[in-house]
Design an enzyme around this catalytic site. Structure first.
Site, PDB file in Angstrom:
ATOM      1  N   THR A 187      -9.461   0.756   2.926  1.00 59.70           N
ATOM      2  CA  THR A 187      -9.575   2.107   2.770  1.00 59.70           C
ATOM      3  C   THR A 187     -10.300   2.836   1.917  1.00 59.70           C
ATOM      4  O   THR A 187     -10.248   4.181   1.854  1.00 59.70           O
ATOM      5  CB  THR A 187      -8.041   2.715   2.576  1.00 59.70           C
ATOM      6  OG1 THR A 187      -7.506   2.105   1.282  1.00 59.70           O
ATOM      7  CG2 THR A 187      -7.062   2.181   3.444  1.00 59.70           C
ATOM      8  N   ASP A 227      -4.065 -12.462   4.646  1.00 63.85           N
ATOM      9  CA  ASP A 227      -5.099 -11.816   4.655  1.00 63.85           C
ATOM     10  C   ASP A 227      -5.240 -11.883   5.959  1.00 63.85           C
ATOM     11  O   ASP A 227      -5.687 -12.588   6.725  1.00 63.85           O
ATOM     12  CB  ASP A 227      -6.178 -12.622   4.112  1.00 63.85           C
ATOM     13  CG  ASP A 227      -7.414 -11.905   4.346  1.00 63.85           C
ATOM     14  OD1 ASP A 227      -7.706 -11.097   5.080  1.00 63.85           O
ATOM     15  OD2 ASP A 227      -8.439 -12.607   3.742  1.00 63.85           O
ATOM     16  N   ALA A 280      -5.438  -2.356   5.326  1.00 62.70           N
ATOM     17  CA  ALA A 280      -6.658  -1.740   5.867  1.00 62.70           C
ATOM     18  C   ALA A 280      -7.782  -1.826   4.659  1.00 62.70           C
ATOM     19  O   ALA A 280      -7.083  -1.885   3.325  1.00 62.70           O
ATOM     20  CB  ALA A 280      -6.654  -0.276   6.391  1.00 62.70           C
ATOM     21  N   GLY A 338       0.991  -1.343  -0.063  1.00 66.67           N
ATOM     22  CA  GLY A 338       0.103  -0.126  -0.210  1.00 66.67           C
ATOM     23  C   GLY A 338       1.037   1.047   0.116  1.00 66.67           C
ATOM     24  O   GLY A 338       2.328   1.283  -0.186  1.00 66.67           O
ATOM     25  N   TYR A 388     -16.008   3.632   7.633  1.00 69.52           N
ATOM     26  CA  TYR A 388     -14.779   3.383   7.616  1.00 69.52           C
ATOM     27  C   TYR A 388     -14.114   3.826   9.044  1.00 69.52           C
ATOM     28  O   TYR A 388     -13.145   3.062   9.618  1.00 69.52           O
ATOM     29  CB  TYR A 388     -14.108   4.122   6.484  1.00 69.52           C
ATOM     30  CG  TYR A 388     -12.543   4.583   6.469  1.00 69.52           C
ATOM     31  CD1 TYR A 388     -11.627   3.412   6.360  1.00 69.52           C
ATOM     32  CD2 TYR A 388     -11.824   5.744   7.070  1.00 69.52           C
ATOM     33  CE1 TYR A 388     -10.210   3.485   6.422  1.00 69.52           C
ATOM     34  CE2 TYR A 388     -10.635   5.839   7.272  1.00 69.52           C
ATOM     35  CZ  TYR A 388      -9.792   4.775   6.869  1.00 69.52           C
ATOM     36  OH  TYR A 388      -8.436   4.918   7.140  1.00 69.52           O
TER      37      TYR A 388
HETATM   38  N1  LIG Z   1      -4.583   7.122   2.906  1.00 65.22           N
HETATM   39  C1  LIG Z   1      -4.892   7.968   4.079  1.00 65.22           C
HETATM   40  O1  LIG Z   1      -5.306   9.066   3.567  1.00 65.22           O
HETATM   41  C2  LIG Z   1      -5.026   7.378   5.555  1.00 65.22           C
HETATM   42  C3  LIG Z   1      -5.410   8.360   6.506  1.00 65.22           C
HETATM   43  C4  LIG Z   1      -5.413   7.990   7.813  1.00 65.22           C
HETATM   44  C5  LIG Z   1      -5.230   6.660   7.970  1.00 65.22           C
HETATM   45  N2  LIG Z   1      -4.691   5.796   7.034  1.00 65.22           N
HETATM   46  C6  LIG Z   1      -4.523   4.437   7.437  1.00 65.22           C
HETATM   47  O2  LIG Z   1      -3.103   4.202   7.137  1.00 65.22           O
HETATM   48  C7  LIG Z   1      -2.791   2.742   6.861  1.00 65.22           C
HETATM   49  C8  LIG Z   1      -2.112   2.740   5.622  1.00 65.22           C
HETATM   50  O3  LIG Z   1      -3.077   3.273   4.629  1.00 65.22           O
HETATM   51  P1  LIG Z   1      -2.453   3.485   3.143  1.00 65.22           P
HETATM   52  O4  LIG Z   1      -2.913   4.886   2.617  1.00 65.22           O
HETATM   53  O5  LIG Z   1      -1.069   2.712   2.661  1.00 65.22           O
HETATM   54  O6  LIG Z   1      -3.776   2.543   2.485  1.00 65.22           O
HETATM   55  P2  LIG Z   1      -3.595   1.764   1.198  1.00 65.22           P
HETATM   56  O7  LIG Z   1      -2.655   2.258   0.055  1.00 65.22           O
HETATM   57  O8  LIG Z   1      -4.958   1.485   0.689  1.00 65.22           O
HETATM   58  O9  LIG Z   1      -3.037   0.382   1.575  1.00 65.22           O
HETATM   59  C9  LIG Z   1      -3.595  -0.495   2.281  1.00 65.22           C
HETATM   60  C10 LIG Z   1      -3.126  -1.993   2.034  1.00 65.22           C
HETATM   61  O10 LIG Z   1      -3.889  -2.879   2.787  1.00 65.22           O
HETATM   62  C11 LIG Z   1      -4.139  -4.130   1.880  1.00 65.22           C
HETATM   63  N3  LIG Z   1      -5.059  -4.935   2.363  1.00 65.22           N
HETATM   64  C12 LIG Z   1      -6.645  -4.574   2.150  1.00 65.22           C
HETATM   65  N4  LIG Z   1      -7.355  -5.674   2.655  1.00 65.22           N
HETATM   66  C13 LIG Z   1      -6.278  -6.577   3.349  1.00 65.22           C
HETATM   67  C14 LIG Z   1      -6.577  -7.875   3.992  1.00 65.22           C
HETATM   68  N5  LIG Z   1      -7.611  -8.409   4.263  1.00 65.22           N
HETATM   69  N6  LIG Z   1      -5.365  -8.216   4.265  1.00 65.22           N
HETATM   70  C15 LIG Z   1      -4.116  -7.826   4.128  1.00 65.22           C
HETATM   71  N7  LIG Z   1      -4.126  -6.862   3.289  1.00 65.22           N
HETATM   72  C16 LIG Z   1      -5.110  -6.001   3.037  1.00 65.22           C
HETATM   73  C17 LIG Z   1      -4.407  -3.462   0.454  1.00 65.22           C
HETATM   74  O11 LIG Z   1      -3.972  -4.415  -0.422  1.00 65.22           O
HETATM   75  P3  LIG Z   1      -5.087  -4.521  -1.615  1.00 65.22           P
HETATM   76  O12 LIG Z   1      -4.892  -3.368  -2.348  1.00 65.22           O
HETATM   77  O13 LIG Z   1      -4.254  -5.466  -2.600  1.00 65.22           O
HETATM   78  O14 LIG Z   1      -6.325  -5.100  -1.218  1.00 65.22           O
HETATM   79  C18 LIG Z   1      -3.374  -2.218   0.421  1.00 65.22           C
HETATM   80  O15 LIG Z   1      -2.165  -2.859  -0.256  1.00 65.22           O
HETATM   81  C19 LIG Z   1      -4.320   2.084   7.021  1.00 65.22           C
HETATM   82  O16 LIG Z   1      -4.291   1.479   8.369  1.00 65.22           O
HETATM   83  C20 LIG Z   1      -5.145   3.316   6.695  1.00 65.22           C
HETATM   84  O17 LIG Z   1      -6.328   3.180   7.551  1.00 65.22           O
HETATM   85  C21 LIG Z   1      -4.561   6.270   5.941  1.00 65.22           C
END
Ligand SMILES: NC(=O)c1ccc[n+]([C@@H]2O[C@H](COP(=O)([O-])OP(=O)(O)OC[C@H]3O[C@@H](n4cnc5c(N)ncnc54)[C@H](OP(=O)(O)O)[C@@H]3O)[C@@H](O)[C@H]2O)c1
Length: 306
Positions: free
Chosen positions: A85, A59, A83, A14, A148
């Site tokens: 997301t 997973d 997550a 991610g 979410y």
């Molecule tokens: N992005 C934001 O603005 C933001 C803001 C606040 C907090 N956060 C938090 O920061 C963290 C990282 O976010 P990010 O921006 O890196 O999000 P991201 O780019 O959406 O990455 C999330 C990763 O989790 C994987 N995933 C989804 N379901 C899964 C499962 N069941 N088992 C294992 N992996 C799974 C996804 O893989 P697939 O795509 O292959 O399913 C993706 O690679 C998360 O906890 C998010 O809630 C993000």
């Protein structure tokens, strides 16, 4: 010589995961700032042995897979980034979002305890309703307004007090899918954009967050921490700033109200969810200003692998 710390990263493919694994392995993540060291220490790649697990590898909503992953890797620290997301889609898929964000986080906390690992779980400003009127501190009451946000809050509640919870917000990575890239593409192609000016929050560079997660991996403090770049902003201000960097004039970005969005987004966002990062600043360091973070992101976009 001490053995390296073994670190397991979930969601490693991610947006945050790619920068974090880069940094653990001794590379400066794209969009990174060489001189930002939250705990004042350089990173020696021999310090860590990193196992970055993508969704394909693990997973997190599957109890058996989570147990086997920790049994096989025996990490000292698990940095949990995986997550669901898709904030708007979660409104119509609450079970799927809950399975990953709540159940998955609980399974990892349980397994971390069983195998003697420290869990660092990443959460969000969307656990708050945004009605406080000032920046949120770690102890403020949560009251999510979206599926979410509720599933991430439930995930926090399934963690142990000894786990470390990192709330962050509006994350932007050079290699991530995020609004900043859409804005920059439009700025370069001569189009204009309209963005809301009535949602206030804090931007977080994925590269800066990665450095903070490494500092937390070293220190394993436990408890809740707010981590975001310094200064508050709105989506309109971010768009206008990216336009300015790319040489567009003031006409590029138009401010609108959330009520003008058409179609209306399915999920309710907090109107003001900026995170007070004073606790992290006092214990480690202040993160760079959000403009610095956005400028680095725009600077390094062309270096992305295609
Ligand atoms: N992005 C934001 O603005 C933001 C803001 C606040 C907090 N956060 C938090 O920061 C963290 C990282 O976010 P990010 O921006 O890196 O999000 P991201 O780019 O959406 O990455 C999330 C990763 O989790 C994987 N995933 C989804 N379901 C899964 C499962 N069941 N088992 C294992 N992996 C799974 C996804 O893989 P697939 O795509 O292959 O399913 C993706 O690679 C998360 O906890 C998010 O809630 C993000």
């Amino acid at each position: 010589m001490n053995r390296p710390q073994r670190v397991m990263v979930t969601g490693a493919s991610g947006q945050v995961g790619v920068d974090l694994v880069d940094y653990f392995e001794g590379r400066v993540p794209l969009g990174g700032r060489e001189d930002f060291r939250p705990d004042g220490r350089d990173l020696d790649s021999a310090e860590f042995e990193v196992m970055g697990l993508s969704h394909h590898d693990l997973d997190v909503s599957d109890a058996g897979q989570v147990d086997r992953a920790l049994a096989a890797t025996r990490p000292d620290v698990v940095v949990h980034l995986a997550a669901y997301t898709a904030v708007d889609r979660a409104e119509t898929e609450p079970e799927a979002a809950h399975a990953v964000n709540a159940r998955g986080t609980g399974l990892l906390s349980d397994a971390a305890e069983r195998y003697g690992a420290h869990l660092i779980a990443v959460s969000t400003d969307y656990v708050f309703d945004g009605l406080k009127g000032s920046a949120y501190v770690e102890g403020d009451e949560t009251n999510p307004q979206s599926v979410y946000g509720a599933t991430k809050r439930d995930g926090e509640r399934l963690c142990r007090p000894s786990d470390t919870i990192v709330r962050t917000s509006w994350v932007m990575g050079v290699r991530g899918k995020n609004v900043a890239h859409i804005i920059a593409d439009r700025a370069r192609s001569g189009q204009s954009v309209r963005f809301v000016n009535d949602q206030t929050g804090t931007v977080t560079s994925a590269a800066d967050l990665a450095r903070c997660l490494v500092a937390l991996t070293r220190t394993r403090p436990g408890g809740v921490w707010h981590v975001a770049n310094s200064g508050t902003t709105t989506w309109f201000e971010i768009a206008a700033y990216i336009g300015e960097i790319l040489g567009r004039d003031a006409e590029f970005a138009e401010p609108i109200a959330t009520s003008e969005l058409s179609p209306a987004p399915l999920a309710t966002r907090p109107p003001r969810s900026d995170l007070d990062t004073g606790k992290f600043h006092a214990a480690y360091a202040a993160l760079p200003d959000w403009r610095d973070a956005v400028a680095r992101l725009v600077r390094d976009r062309d270096l992305r692998p295609s």
